[in-house]
Design a protein around this motif. Structure first.
Motif, PDB file in Angstrom:
ATOM      1  N   GLY A 115       0.786  -1.282  -0.004  1.00 42.31           N
ATOM      2  CA  GLY A 115      -0.025  -0.068  -0.139  1.00 42.31           C
ATOM      3  C   GLY A 115       0.987   1.281  -0.040  1.00 42.31           C
ATOM      4  N   LEU A 116       2.105   1.019  -0.443  1.00 44.74           N
ATOM      5  CA  LEU A 116       2.815   2.456  -0.475  1.00 44.74           C
ATOM      6  C   LEU A 116       2.908   3.212  -1.910  1.00 44.74           C
ATOM      7  N   ILE A 117       2.704   2.209  -2.892  1.00 42.64           N
ATOM      8  CA  ILE A 117       2.677   2.972  -4.233  1.00 42.64           C
ATOM      9  C   ILE A 117       1.217   2.426  -4.992  1.00 42.64           C
ATOM     10  N   THR A 118       0.923   3.028  -5.933  1.00 44.12           N
ATOM     11  CA  THR A 118      -0.183   2.574  -6.837  1.00 44.12           C
ATOM     12  C   THR A 118       0.259   2.436  -8.377  1.00 44.12           C
ATOM     13  N   ARG A 119      -0.119   1.462  -9.091  1.00 42.13           N
ATOM     14  CA  ARG A 119       0.367   1.288 -10.409  1.00 42.13           C
ATOM     15  C   ARG A 119      -1.242   1.606 -11.442  1.00 42.13           C
ATOM     16  N   LYS A 120      -0.764   2.627 -12.324  1.00 47.05           N
ATOM     17  CA  LYS A 120      -1.948   2.834 -13.255  1.00 47.05           C
ATOM     18  C   LYS A 120      -1.400   2.456 -14.587  1.00 47.05           C
ATOM     19  N   ILE A 121      -2.235   1.577 -15.190  1.00 55.15           N
ATOM     20  CA  ILE A 121      -2.094   0.997 -16.503  1.00 55.15           C
ATOM     21  C   ILE A 121      -2.892   1.627 -17.420  1.00 55.15           C
ATOM     22  N   TYR A 122      -2.406   2.255 -18.425  1.00 56.12           N
ATOM     23  CA  TYR A 122      -3.149   2.954 -19.438  1.00 56.12           C
ATOM     24  C   TYR A 122      -3.326   2.197 -20.698  1.00 56.12           C
ATOM     25  N   PRO A 123      -4.307   2.026 -21.223  1.00 54.85           N
ATOM     26  CA  PRO A 123      -4.856   1.273 -22.399  1.00 54.85           C
ATOM     27  C   PRO A 123      -4.289   1.764 -23.962  1.00 54.85           C
ATOM     28  N   VAL A 124      -3.086   1.870 -24.036  1.00 54.91           N
ATOM     29  CA  VAL A 124      -2.444   2.385 -25.246  1.00 54.91           C
ATOM     30  C   VAL A 124      -1.369   1.378 -25.579  1.00 54.91           C
ATOM     31  N   GLU A 181       2.314   3.827 -15.063  1.00 54.20           N
ATOM     32  CA  GLU A 181       3.023   4.798 -14.137  1.00 54.20           C
ATOM     33  C   GLU A 181       2.834   4.320 -12.615  1.00 54.20           C
ATOM     34  N   TYR A 182       3.660   4.883 -11.888  1.00 53.26           N
ATOM     35  CA  TYR A 182       3.730   4.590 -10.569  1.00 53.26           C
ATOM     36  C   TYR A 182       3.672   5.688  -9.558  1.00 53.26           C
ATOM     37  N   GLU A 183       3.003   5.787  -8.548  1.00 46.91           N
ATOM     38  CA  GLU A 183       2.722   6.901  -7.616  1.00 46.91           C
ATOM     39  C   GLU A 183       2.457   6.458  -6.337  1.00 46.91           C
ATOM     40  N   LEU A 184       3.067   7.371  -5.488  1.00 49.14           N
ATOM     41  CA  LEU A 184       2.807   7.146  -3.839  1.00 49.14           C
ATOM     42  C   LEU A 184       1.553   7.225  -3.351  1.00 49.14           C
ATOM     43  N   THR A 185       1.069   6.367  -2.969  1.00 51.86           N
ATOM     44  CA  THR A 185      -0.039   6.491  -2.099  1.00 51.86           C
ATOM     45  C   THR A 185       0.068   7.348  -0.740  1.00 51.86           C
TER      46      THR A 185
END
Length: 91
Positions: free
Chosen positions: A49-58, A64-68
């Protein structure tokens, strides 16, 4: 210490302090890390739960990774470690 006590976790978290980064750029910021270790480390950070991963459908895939908020709560610790390291190598 279990959450950030490995060689690579503090470095990855530190680089995310200024905002989200694409997977490839984040990995390039730490050239010594192998692909396998990078993947393993970001998965552990995400699971904890320290980072999130966002996957773009392209095409090609964009991740992308980002801190929670929990990850952002480590900012003072990470910046203190960075300051100490910079002071230590200048001595």
């Amino acid at each position: 210490m279990n959450l950030i006590g490995t060689k690579w976790k503090p470095l990855l978290l530190f680089h995310l302090l200024d905002g989200a980064l694409r997977s490839g750029l984040l990995q390039k910021m730490i050239p010594e890390i192998s692909n396998k270790m990078f993947t393993q480390t970001v998965r552990e950070l995400e699971k904890d739960g320290l980072i999130t991963r966002k996957i773009y459908p392209v095409v090609p895939p964009k991740v992308e990774y980002e801190l929670t908020e929990r990850g952002k709560s480590l900012e003072a610790i990470l910046r203190s470690l960075d300051k100490w390291g910079l002071e230590d190598i200048s001595n």
